[in-house]
Design an enzyme around this catalytic site. Structure first.
Site, PDB file in Angstrom:
ATOM      1  N   ASP A 233       3.788  -0.065   9.741  1.00 47.39           N
ATOM      2  CA  ASP A 233       4.607   0.104  11.009  1.00 47.39           C
ATOM      3  C   ASP A 233       3.788  -0.715  12.015  1.00 47.39           C
ATOM      4  O   ASP A 233       4.160  -0.670  13.243  1.00 47.39           O
ATOM      5  CB  ASP A 233       4.771   1.559  11.392  1.00 47.39           C
ATOM      6  N   SER A 234       2.734  -1.435  11.668  1.00 46.84           N
ATOM      7  CA  SER A 234       2.028  -2.329  12.585  1.00 46.84           C
ATOM      8  C   SER A 234       2.968  -3.507  12.857  1.00 46.84           C
ATOM      9  O   SER A 234       2.683  -4.411  13.644  1.00 46.84           O
ATOM     10  CB  SER A 234       0.864  -2.886  11.997  1.00 46.84           C
TER      11      SER A 234
ATOM     12  N   ASP B   2       5.658   2.010   5.174  1.00 52.20           N
ATOM     13  CA  ASP B   2       5.226   2.958   5.951  1.00 52.20           C
ATOM     14  C   ASP B   2       6.535   3.772   6.506  1.00 52.20           C
ATOM     15  O   ASP B   2       7.424   3.222   7.045  1.00 52.20           O
ATOM     16  CB  ASP B   2       4.727   2.393   7.359  1.00 52.20           C
TER      17      ASP B   2
ATOM     18  N   LYS C  81       4.435   5.390   2.619  1.00 56.59           N
ATOM     19  CA  LYS C  81       3.191   5.824   3.083  1.00 56.59           C
ATOM     20  C   LYS C  81       3.002   6.719   4.347  1.00 56.59           C
ATOM     21  O   LYS C  81       4.003   6.557   4.980  1.00 56.59           O
ATOM     22  CB  LYS C  81       2.101   4.639   3.552  1.00 56.59           C
TER      23      LYS C  81
ATOM     24  N   GLU D 244       1.141   9.002   7.449  1.00 57.57           N
ATOM     25  CA  GLU D 244      -0.090   9.283   8.005  1.00 57.57           C
ATOM     26  C   GLU D 244      -0.464  10.842   8.349  1.00 57.57           C
ATOM     27  O   GLU D 244       0.470  11.687   8.824  1.00 57.57           O
ATOM     28  CB  GLU D 244       0.094   8.747   9.608  1.00 57.57           C
TER      29      GLU D 244
ATOM     30  N   GLU E  88      -8.864   4.903   7.665  1.00 56.88           N
ATOM     31  CA  GLU E  88      -8.876   3.851   8.530  1.00 56.88           C
ATOM     32  C   GLU E  88     -10.114   4.158   9.458  1.00 56.88           C
ATOM     33  O   GLU E  88      -9.953   5.476   9.994  1.00 56.88           O
ATOM     34  CB  GLU E  88      -7.475   3.878   9.309  1.00 56.88           C
TER      35      GLU E  88
END
Ligand code: KIV
Length: 271
Positions: free
Chosen positions: A51-52, A90, A120, A122, A189
């Site tokens: 999602d970057s 993501d 993925k 978070e 991270e």
């Protein structure tokens, strides 16, 4: 012979084999067809449709604005380009937190509409229900602990996480819970290297670090950062392998000069 050199298609099983044999896993982000094809042909093991994309593709300050439809568009483009790498996508902010039914529906859309192999998410214990529900549908899940950019408004800054004992202990417990639930790997991270080492040594599933030191089972970088396309982002963990920004700038300036001077196109470049 090494595992990575013999496989035609990277699967979650291959990643476990690589961890068992002590082979490091190379992961990069990818968001579009042309770049994904280069990454895949170069032999990267995992392409993360991160999602970057919200930052490097769309120009937002955080990862929060990107939508599920946006992620599906990027992921489908990457899948069309890729033969060997495992593709992980993501789940964007707001599509899985606090509602495991919605989480499953979001993950199912990713799998059906993109052809990717995994998602993925978070977070740790807070999102365990969502992780379990997605896994129960047979969708592989990668965890993500430490600095979790979707929670930036809770953290307030992008500084190193889990430097204090309490937060480090929570991260260790979260990692154990994610492994027990059935996640196939976990991104760590921006955490201290000693914590990256401890968690990687403790888990049977691979850890993929970004600013988590040299002892994680693999590494990931945002491709625009490692190629030097982005210039303003320079954390300590980032190694720039190229200065594409300068290269592209130079090429574009030369093109502009050639057009203005009438040098382009020449006689061989016309019909
Ligand atoms: O979105 C992303 O690029 C990521 C990586 C930094 C791990 O989550």
């Amino acid at each position: 012979m090494s595992v990575h050199s013999t496989v035609r298609k990277v699967t979650t099983h291959v990643l476990h084999e690589m961890k068992l044999k002590g082979e490091k896993i190379a992961m990069l982000t990818g968001y579009d067809f042309s770049m994904a094809r280069i990454l895949d042909q170069a032999g990267v093991d995992i392409i993360l449709v991160g999602d970057s994309a919200s930052n490097v593709m769309a120009g937002f300050e955080t990862t929060l604005p990107i939508t599920l439809d946006n992620m599906i568009y990027h992921a489908a483009s990457v899948v069309r380009a890729t033969k060997r790498a495992l593709i992980v996508v993501d789940l964007p902010f707001g599509t899985y937190q606090g509602n495991s039914k919605k989480a499953l529906a979001s993950a199912v859309r990713i799998m059906k509409e993109t052809g990717a192999s995994a998602v993925k998410l978070e977070g740790g214990v807070e999102i365990l229900d969502s992780v379990e529900r997605i896994l129960s549908a047979g969708i592989p899940v990668m965890g993500h602990l430490g600095l979790t950019p979707q929670s930036i408004h809770k953290f307030g800054t992008y500084v190193v996480r889990a430097t204090e004992k309490e937060e480090a202990e929570k991260l260790i417990k979260d990692a154990q819970k994610l492994e027990k639930a059935g996640c196939f790997a976990i991104v760590l991270e921006k955490v201290p290297a000693r914590l990256g080492k401890e968690v990687s040594g403790m888990l049977r599933i691979p850890t993929i670090g970004i600013g988590a030191g040299m002892h994680t089972d693999g590494q990931v970088l945002v491709v625009h950062d490692m190629l030097g396309i982005t210039q303003e982002f320079s954390p300590r963990f980032l190694r720039r392998y190229h200065n594409l920004n300068a290269e592209i700038n130079g090429a574009v300036k030369t093109y502009i000069e050639d057009v203005r001077s009438g040098d382009f196109p020449n006689e061989r470049e016309q019909y």
